[in-house]
Design an enzyme around this catalytic site. Sequence first.
Site, PDB file in Angstrom:
ATOM      1  N   ASP A 284      24.077  25.025 -29.079  1.00  0.00           N
ATOM      2  CA  ASP A 284      22.714  24.531 -29.256  1.00  0.00           C
ATOM      3  C   ASP A 284      22.186  24.869 -30.644  1.00  0.00           C
ATOM      4  OD1 ASP A 284      22.303  23.233 -26.905  1.00  0.00           O
ATOM      5  OD2 ASP A 284      21.308  24.899 -25.896  1.00  0.00           O
TER       6      ASP A 284
ATOM      7  N   ASP B 161      25.830  18.608 -18.656  1.00  0.00           N
ATOM      8  CA  ASP B 161      25.296  19.911 -19.066  1.00  0.00           C
ATOM      9  C   ASP B 161      25.321  20.891 -17.901  1.00  0.00           C
ATOM     10  OD1 ASP B 161      24.069  21.776 -20.688  1.00  0.00           O
ATOM     11  OD2 ASP B 161      22.458  20.435 -21.317  1.00  0.00           O
TER      12      ASP B 161
HETATM   13  C1  GLA Z   1      20.920  22.217 -23.115  1.00  0.00           C
HETATM   14  C2  GLA Z   1      21.811  21.461 -24.067  1.00  0.00           C
HETATM   15  C3  GLA Z   1      20.974  20.730 -25.072  1.00  0.00           C
HETATM   16  C4  GLA Z   1      20.038  19.794 -24.361  1.00  0.00           C
HETATM   17  C5  GLA Z   1      19.199  20.559 -23.368  1.00  0.00           C
HETATM   18  C6  GLA Z   1      18.386  19.618 -22.495  1.00  0.00           C
HETATM   19  O1  GLA Z   1      20.276  23.264 -23.760  1.00  0.00           O
HETATM   20  O2  GLA Z   1      22.716  22.312 -24.679  1.00  0.00           O
HETATM   21  O3  GLA Z   1      21.768  20.033 -25.987  1.00  0.00           O
HETATM   22  O4  GLA Z   1      20.793  18.796 -23.716  1.00  0.00           O
HETATM   23  O5  GLA Z   1      19.985  21.351 -22.498  1.00  0.00           O
HETATM   24  O6  GLA Z   1      17.619  20.291 -21.562  1.00  0.00           O
END
Ligand code: GLA
Length: 744
Positions: free
Chosen positions: A549, A479
């Site tokens: 997300d 990420d």
């Molecule tokens: C980002 C990712 C999510 C999750 C969060 C965790 O927003 O896109 O899928 O992994 O971080 O903090």
Amino acid sequence: MPIEFHAQSRTFHLHNRQMSYIFKVLPSGHLGQLYCGRAIHDRSSFDHLFEAVPRSMSVCYFDGDQSYSLEHIKQEYPTYGTGDMHLPALDAQMPDGSRLLDLRYQGHAIVPGKPAIPGLPATYTEDPAEAQTLTVDLADPLAGVTVTLSYTLFEQLPALARHAVIGYTGPGVLRLERALSFCLDLPDMDYEMVELAGAWARERHVVARPLAQGVQGVYSLRGCSSHHFNPFLALKRPHATEFEGQVLGFSLVYSGNFLAQADVDPYHVTRVTLGIHPQNFTWQLAAGGHFTTPEAVMVYSEAGLNGMSQTFHRLYRTRLARGPWRDKVRPILVNNWEATYFDFTEDKLLALARQARDLGIELFVLDDGWFTNRSDDHGGLGDWEINYHKLPDGLQGFGQKLHDMGLQFGLWIEPEMVNAGTRLWNEHPDWVLHQPGRRPQQGRYQYVLDYSNPDVVDWVFHRLVSVLDGAGVDYIKWDMNRSISDAYSCAVGPAGQGAVLHRYILGVYQLYSLLTERYPNILFESCAGGGARFDPGLLYYAPQCWTSDDTDAVERLKIQYGTSMAYPVSSMGAHVAAAPNHQLGRSTSLTMRANVAFFGAFGYELDLTALSQRGRELVARQVAFVKQYRQLLQFGTFWRLRSPFEGNETAWMTVSPDRSTALVGDYRVLQQANAGYRRLPLAGLDPDRLYQVTRLGSGAQPAGTPLTAYGDELMAAGLVTTGEDPAAEGDFVSRLYLLQPAEL
Ligand code: GLA
């Protein structure tokens, strides 16, 4: 032969059965663009396509010749200051302060296959017969600048890959301030520009606008390719549709700041350029130094936007993505993020895992929060020390428990970031991007590590190795959760600061290389706050990416539809999440959510233990369905049928390579009162084949009586989708159709 050189006219003709790309060495030694489009017969000369008209007020290259002006000549890699008046491909400052550049042909070479681009992601060949590569050397001896333009044409695909290598022979130091990857001057402006625009949770929406005189384009200055724009644009003829008409697609294989634009001049010549964004970019070259741009890919289609996308899908799926996962169907995963967020214990995770395993799910992904000082998103990033309160037997013990259950083990990391208060932060304050004396800005409460500094990349690599070695990890979600500001490196002096943002991305690529080499069997999924780095650069290392997300099924129609413009279905992480949806509060049925997510790298992201008995039955059937059809869903030929940006309905389908089998996804956002009849014309089928069409209802189970119809009827007359009491279904309705060979 895809690339020919006609010595007498000094013309290059790059062509395969689908496209031609022609340019020549002009009398002045510049490279003049003659044609780009549908494949045309080869000839020893295309000089008649060279357009030079005397225009008053023009600057002339040859004294007295009013018709020969670089301002009006369509070029391959133009510079500014010596006649061309447009935004250039290259801009540099010499030690004497001059920025004048005049690059002329020196020689060329044609080789089979496609040489790799060291340190950068790029398309490749597996067999040299798949492509040819032309390199053309240009030089401006007075400036000491050389440029090698590289062109690869694929034999079987209407796709041309380009990049440039800029060299300097001295004296002193050259300040390279703009070094684009790609430039194409098209002879008219009769196009609409299609871009992928959005923001967090609504990435890659399709936006189209007619070209007008002036500059139009997309860019990122966020240190990543961004949620807001994608390093992609297409020029389509105004009447081109998803199915018909000419389209040129452009894509940059890069994950950092980029620029992609179309600049239309007063004579309607359209200059398309793509490359690293020149803002805050200065690369210093001493004598003997070189700078290599990222690769850009151009695709030509006569079959509309779908034709363009299918070429990108094939190229990026098979000759950009790499590794053992490239051609493999992807495991069905459950991710604990939206199920638990940071609030989990091992017992809770194992209960979720057990439930997932019982439903047939194959991979459990432990998301954010498994390391120390991470009870929320205010701390903990950087040290990567296991939180033994949450995982008493460590990662290894937790992974073992999953493996014992028959599940694969996936792990979330965010290796480019650090929180204040961690050991890394305290011990290495200079490893954070910031200018000494200026407070760096937080994003999601965190700071950005200086990946332009190889020591940082090396340290993170070894730290991760100590976490991963022996932990039995099968999948990694990498990420990256903020835009980059304060891009100043404490590791280099003033002269190096203009290179920091590009070197940062090179550092990301370096760490990806190190990790994928050390753990070749791990499936990597890239992520950046959802889809802020859904770009071709990262697809080279990670064959799939968390698309957004936003897990709402209705929003996902737009996001996945837009993403499919340039990226294959196998690359799009797509999960079934809870209802009401956590981002939007909207409730859609489990069937709707799965019917959207089926067209992606499929998984679940909700508390499966909270499902009703009926919900569990549906999930088990959905999982079984994906196992049966994921080869088709993830690797079939994908067709967009109806756009969510144009109405209440969305439809798409995927067809097997032999066209014997297909799956159609058909979605309606809002219910309509007393709606009219509806037929959905399909695409990509064998017109002469008789298909059995089965509607799949909840749990992807056959519903209703199958229909038999020939492919031509299904494509021309369409599939009748009315007549199943849609009034009973309400809003957010979806239907899935399975097409299989029928017996006569
Ligand atoms: C980002 C990712 C999510 C999750 C969060 C965790 O927003 O896109 O899928 O992994 O971080 O903090």
